[in-house]
Design a protein around this motif. Sequence first.
Motif, mmCIF file in Angstrom:
data_model
loop_
_atom_site.group_PDB
_atom_site.id
_atom_site.type_symbol
_atom_site.label_atom_id
_atom_site.label_comp_id
_atom_site.label_asym_id
_atom_site.label_seq_id
_atom_site.Cartn_x
_atom_site.Cartn_y
_atom_site.Cartn_z
ATOM 1 N N VAL A 5 9.741 8.623 11.928
ATOM 2 C CA VAL A 5 9.732 7.160 11.551
ATOM 3 C C VAL A 5 8.926 7.102 10.367
ATOM 4 C CG1 VAL A 5 9.473 4.894 12.541
ATOM 5 C CG2 VAL A 5 10.931 6.677 13.831
ATOM 6 N N LEU A 6 7.591 7.552 10.768
ATOM 7 C CA LEU A 6 6.610 7.431 9.637
ATOM 8 C C LEU A 6 7.105 7.641 8.425
ATOM 9 C CD1 LEU A 6 3.465 7.839 11.930
ATOM 10 C CD2 LEU A 6 4.464 5.672 11.082
ATOM 11 N N THR A 7 7.717 9.100 8.232
ATOM 12 C CA THR A 7 8.201 9.579 6.914
ATOM 13 C C THR A 7 9.050 8.560 6.410
ATOM 14 O OG1 THR A 7 7.685 11.928 7.867
ATOM 15 C CG2 THR A 7 9.260 11.444 6.226
ATOM 16 N N GLU A 8 9.853 8.202 6.958
ATOM 17 C CA GLU A 8 11.111 7.280 6.479
ATOM 18 C C GLU A 8 10.591 5.877 6.282
ATOM 19 O OE1 GLU A 8 14.535 5.746 5.718
ATOM 20 O OE2 GLU A 8 14.532 7.797 6.327
ATOM 21 N N ILE A 9 9.523 5.539 7.022
ATOM 22 C CA ILE A 9 8.656 4.236 6.162
ATOM 23 C C ILE A 9 8.070 4.301 4.766
ATOM 24 C CG2 ILE A 9 7.111 2.620 6.651
ATOM 25 C CD1 ILE A 9 7.601 3.088 9.769
ATOM 26 N N PHE A 13 9.130 2.820 1.095
ATOM 27 C CA PHE A 13 7.946 2.179 0.517
ATOM 28 C C PHE A 13 8.069 2.780 -0.983
ATOM 29 C CE2 PHE A 13 3.826 1.955 -1.069
ATOM 30 C CZ PHE A 13 3.606 0.636 -1.488
ATOM 31 N N GLN A 14 8.165 3.971 -1.013
ATOM 32 C CA GLN A 14 7.948 4.666 -2.442
ATOM 33 C C GLN A 14 9.252 4.461 -3.203
ATOM 34 O OE1 GLN A 14 5.496 6.531 -3.961
ATOM 35 N NE2 GLN A 14 4.459 5.871 -1.887
ATOM 36 N N TYR A 15 10.486 4.271 -2.609
ATOM 37 C CA TYR A 15 11.678 3.838 -3.255
ATOM 38 C C TYR A 15 11.269 2.575 -3.711
ATOM 39 C CZ TYR A 15 16.410 2.263 -4.311
ATOM 40 O OH TYR A 15 17.395 1.962 -4.934
ATOM 41 N N TRP A 16 11.017 1.485 -2.848
ATOM 42 C CA TRP A 16 10.671 0.382 -3.226
ATOM 43 C C TRP A 16 9.818 -0.002 -4.341
ATOM 44 C CZ3 TRP A 16 6.267 -2.932 -3.570
ATOM 45 C CH2 TRP A 16 6.612 -4.059 -3.581
ATOM 46 N N LEU A 17 8.547 0.685 -4.351
ATOM 47 C CA LEU A 17 7.614 0.693 -5.398
ATOM 48 C C LEU A 17 8.370 1.185 -6.783
ATOM 49 C CD1 LEU A 17 4.753 0.016 -6.274
ATOM 50 C CD2 LEU A 17 4.402 2.505 -5.668
ATOM 51 N N LYS A 18 8.920 2.174 -6.728
ATOM 52 C CA LYS A 18 9.358 2.692 -8.033
ATOM 53 C C LYS A 18 10.505 1.731 -8.528
ATOM 54 C CE LYS A 18 12.162 6.646 -9.985
ATOM 55 N NZ LYS A 18 12.841 7.747 -9.717
#
Length: 64
Positions: A5-9, A13-18
């Motif tokens: 779950v933490l990895t998915e979050i 976030f990395q996708y959103w930031l990019k």
Amino acid sequence: MSRDVLTEIADQFQYWLKNRSQKWNAPVLDAPGGRRDEFVEPYLKKAKPDQVAVILKTRNRRAS
């Protein structure tokens, strides 16, 4: 919370930031070792009011 779950979050976030940084035309940069305000000043001078001009990654601090 599981590791998955933490990895998915984190991945989301990395996708959103990019995605946001590309949309805003704001580079994602490593934080400098010195003063951050001086480092970002050239980006802010070119920015419009309320515009995201640059995104700084955090500095990794080592535990003492």
